[in-house]
Design an enzyme around this catalytic site. Structure first.
Site, PDB file in Angstrom:
ATOM      1  N   GLY A 132      33.317  -7.721 -11.771  1.00 50.07           N
ATOM      2  CA  GLY A 132      31.989  -7.156 -11.944  1.00 50.07           C
ATOM      3  C   GLY A 132      31.420  -6.655 -10.633  1.00 50.07           C
ATOM      4  CG  ASP A 179      39.676  -5.260 -10.140  1.00 52.65           C
ATOM      5  OD1 ASP A 179      39.267  -6.299  -9.562  1.00 52.65           O
ATOM      6  OD2 ASP A 179      39.094  -4.164 -10.073  1.00 52.65           O
ATOM      7  CE1 TYR A 235      26.436 -10.097  -8.324  1.00 55.84           C
ATOM      8  CE2 TYR A 235      25.011 -11.167  -6.726  1.00 55.84           C
ATOM      9  CZ  TYR A 235      26.237 -11.061  -7.354  1.00 55.84           C
ATOM     10  OH  TYR A 235      27.260 -11.907  -7.001  1.00 55.84           O
ATOM     11  N   GLY A 285      37.667  -9.262  -3.231  1.00 55.06           N
ATOM     12  CA  GLY A 285      37.828 -10.181  -2.100  1.00 55.06           C
ATOM     13  C   GLY A 285      38.267 -11.567  -2.548  1.00 55.06           C
TER      14      GLY A 285
HETATM   15  P1  NAI Z   1      34.316  -8.037  -5.115  1.00 59.70           P
HETATM   16  O1  NAI Z   1      33.282  -6.978  -5.273  1.00 59.70           O
HETATM   17  O2  NAI Z   1      35.166  -7.997  -3.905  1.00 59.70           O
HETATM   18  O3  NAI Z   1      35.257  -8.069  -6.401  1.00 59.70           O
HETATM   19  C1  NAI Z   1      34.789  -7.775  -7.701  1.00 59.70           C
HETATM   20  C2  NAI Z   1      35.893  -7.054  -8.429  1.00 59.70           C
HETATM   21  O4  NAI Z   1      35.395  -6.710  -9.724  1.00 59.70           O
HETATM   22  C3  NAI Z   1      36.337  -5.766  -7.748  1.00 59.70           C
HETATM   23  O5  NAI Z   1      37.729  -5.785  -7.489  1.00 59.70           O
HETATM   24  C4  NAI Z   1      35.961  -4.677  -8.721  1.00 59.70           C
HETATM   25  O6  NAI Z   1      36.894  -3.599  -8.767  1.00 59.70           O
HETATM   26  C5  NAI Z   1      35.924  -5.435 -10.041  1.00 59.70           C
HETATM   27  N1  NAI Z   1      35.059  -4.740 -11.000  1.00 59.70           N
HETATM   28  C6  NAI Z   1      33.844  -4.178 -10.785  1.00 59.70           C
HETATM   29  N2  NAI Z   1      33.423  -3.560 -11.899  1.00 59.70           N
HETATM   30  C7  NAI Z   1      34.379  -3.745 -12.843  1.00 59.70           C
HETATM   31  C8  NAI Z   1      34.517  -3.328 -14.190  1.00 59.70           C
HETATM   32  N3  NAI Z   1      33.578  -2.584 -14.820  1.00 59.70           N
HETATM   33  N4  NAI Z   1      35.636  -3.688 -14.842  1.00 59.70           N
HETATM   34  C9  NAI Z   1      36.599  -4.428 -14.232  1.00 59.70           C
HETATM   35  N5  NAI Z   1      36.535  -4.832 -12.953  1.00 59.70           N
HETATM   36  C10 NAI Z   1      35.430  -4.493 -12.266  1.00 59.70           C
HETATM   37  O7  NAI Z   1      33.533  -9.437  -5.196  1.00 59.70           O
HETATM   38  P2  NAI Z   1      34.041 -10.861  -4.733  1.00 59.70           P
HETATM   39  O8  NAI Z   1      33.407 -11.180  -3.447  1.00 59.70           O
HETATM   40  O9  NAI Z   1      35.503 -10.952  -4.876  1.00 59.70           O
HETATM   41  O10 NAI Z   1      33.345 -11.790  -5.834  1.00 59.70           O
HETATM   42  C11 NAI Z   1      34.011 -12.147  -7.020  1.00 59.70           C
HETATM   43  C12 NAI Z   1      32.973 -12.683  -7.992  1.00 59.70           C
HETATM   44  O11 NAI Z   1      32.306 -13.794  -7.407  1.00 59.70           O
HETATM   45  C13 NAI Z   1      31.903 -11.673  -8.364  1.00 59.70           C
HETATM   46  O12 NAI Z   1      31.569 -11.841  -9.727  1.00 59.70           O
HETATM   47  C14 NAI Z   1      30.728 -12.060  -7.498  1.00 59.70           C
HETATM   48  O13 NAI Z   1      29.506 -11.713  -8.115  1.00 59.70           O
HETATM   49  C15 NAI Z   1      30.903 -13.569  -7.392  1.00 59.70           C
HETATM   50  N6  NAI Z   1      30.348 -14.098  -6.164  1.00 59.70           N
HETATM   51  C16 NAI Z   1      30.992 -13.929  -4.971  1.00 59.70           C
HETATM   52  C17 NAI Z   1      30.461 -14.461  -3.819  1.00 59.70           C
HETATM   53  C18 NAI Z   1      31.177 -14.368  -2.515  1.00 59.70           C
HETATM   54  O14 NAI Z   1      30.710 -14.985  -1.548  1.00 59.70           O
HETATM   55  N7  NAI Z   1      32.292 -13.650  -2.402  1.00 59.70           N
HETATM   56  C19 NAI Z   1      29.174 -15.176  -3.831  1.00 59.70           C
HETATM   57  C20 NAI Z   1      28.585 -15.285  -5.147  1.00 59.70           C
HETATM   58  C21 NAI Z   1      29.171 -14.778  -6.262  1.00 59.70           C
HETATM   59  C1  15L Z   2      26.898 -12.884  -3.601  1.00 60.29           C
HETATM   60  O1  15L Z   2      26.597 -13.114  -4.760  1.00 60.29           O
HETATM   61  C2  15L Z   2      27.788 -11.757  -3.254  1.00 60.29           C
HETATM   62  O2  15L Z   2      28.740 -11.487  -4.249  1.00 60.29           O
HETATM   63  C3  15L Z   2      28.481 -11.936  -1.914  1.00 60.29           C
HETATM   64  O3  15L Z   2      29.040 -10.686  -1.515  1.00 60.29           O
HETATM   65  C4  15L Z   2      27.506 -12.438  -0.864  1.00 60.29           C
HETATM   66  O4  15L Z   2      26.500 -11.472  -0.636  1.00 60.29           O
HETATM   67  C5  15L Z   2      26.873 -13.742  -1.352  1.00 60.29           C
HETATM   68  O5  15L Z   2      26.309 -13.595  -2.621  1.00 60.29           O
HETATM   69  C6  15L Z   2      25.803 -14.272  -0.408  1.00 60.29           C
HETATM   70  O6  15L Z   2      24.699 -14.520  -0.863  1.00 60.29           O
HETATM   71  O7  15L Z   2      26.118 -14.461   0.782  1.00 60.29           O
END
Ligand code: NAI
Ligand code: 15L
Length: 269
Positions: free
Chosen positions: A76, A38, A139, A18
């Protein structure tokens, strides 16, 4: 936005996710070439390279990082899951990223940490980024570990990191909790820019949050990087307040980490 600095090659992990899909175009001005990676394939556009890589594969991550100047590490597992899944992608994965950075002389990393590293603080508490961590699950533990990994690799090898404890970065606010935790895509981009180009950050932990009216987080560490949030969750208030009010004892109303604090156990009773 201030003067435009650029890298030769900036690596974005988690590029199919995302945030990766959003940040890909927003971060493009900051690098001549974007290397997008990815575990899920991504198509490369102009001035982009795409590499499929499992973060759990140490040699593959080392090859991925070769030739890059800086890393925005988003890849991740991004929600609460059983420990074994977190272990591969997040715990081993973050070690592989830092070890590859050391071996390939990368000096600056943005680590996508999370509010779930401090999720067991109560919503009644006002905290800054220097308080002891209170992870709210496996997590959140992996994000706490990633922050400590960043600290160690700075102290030992001089690799600088800004760990951004992202609140909730989505196009809109979905619930009452997110009125506090929301960050716009524009503000997150600016915070990453500050993290990439501010000199001498060492290891700095900041909150990834917009200029929301009600906040649990004192973001003075982000202000030190020159970050000024432009957006606020207030524009969503009317919609959100039409939703039913959860019970006062519901974890979504008690803890900063919301529902994550009540996930699991995954192992059976
Ligand atoms: P997401 O789940 O949409 O994207 C994570 C990506 O990591 C996915 O495309 C997935 O295929 C890839 N991935 C998972 N396992 C993998 C592996 N073993 N090797 C390579 N790639 C792998 O998450 P999002 O929302 O895009 O978040 C991005 C980062 O920001 C994450 O680390 C998440 O923990 C962190 N985050 C996001 C928040 C949010 O509000 N979107 C809030 C807090 C933290
Ligand atoms: C996170 O760390 C997650 O990656 C995201 O999907 C949301 O759940 C966010 O925290 C949140 O706390 O709203």
């Amino acid at each position: 936005m201030e003067t435009q600095n650029t890298f030769e090659r900036l690596l974005i992990t988690g590029a199919a996710g995302g945030l990766g899909r959003v940040l890909r175009s927003r971060l493009k001005p900051f690098s001549r070439t974007l290397r997008l990676s990815d575990i899920t394939p991504v198509d490369a556009g102009t001035n982009e390279e795409a590499i499929v890589c499992d973060l759990a594969d140490k040699n593959a991550v080392d090859a991925l990082v070769q030739g890059c100047d800086a890393i925005v590490h988003l890849g991740g597992v991004s929600v609460e899951r059983p420990f074994e899944e977190i272990l591969e992608a997040n715990i081993k994965g973050v070690f592989h990223i830092y070890e590859a950075a050391r071996r390939n002389n990368v000096k600056r990393i943005i680590f996508a940490s999370s509010n779930h590293a401090i999720g067991f603080y109560k919503q009644s508490e006002h905290i800054d980024a220097l308080v002891p961590r209170r992870p709210d699950g496996y997590y959140g533990l992996s994000k706490a570990y990633g922050e400590e990994m960043a600290s160690f690799y700075f102290d030992r090898y001089g690799i600088e990191t800004v760990s951004i404890r992202i609140g909730s970065c989505f196009p809109t606010v979905k619930d009452r909790r997110m009125m506090h935790t929301w960050i716009s895509e524009r503000d997150l981009t600016e915070l990453i820019r500050c993290g990439l180009f501010t000199p001498e950050v060492g290891h700095t932990i900041v909150y990834g949050v917009s200029n929301n009216k009600d906040t649990w987080w004192d973001n003075h560490c982000a202000a030190k990087l020159g970050f000024v949030a432009q957006d606020s969750s207030e524009i969503f208030r009317d919609d959100v307040e039409r939703q039913p009010m959860p019970a006062a004892s519901d974890p979504v109303s008690v803890y900063q980490g919301g529902v994550f604090t009540a996930a699991g156990p995954f192992e059976g009773e």
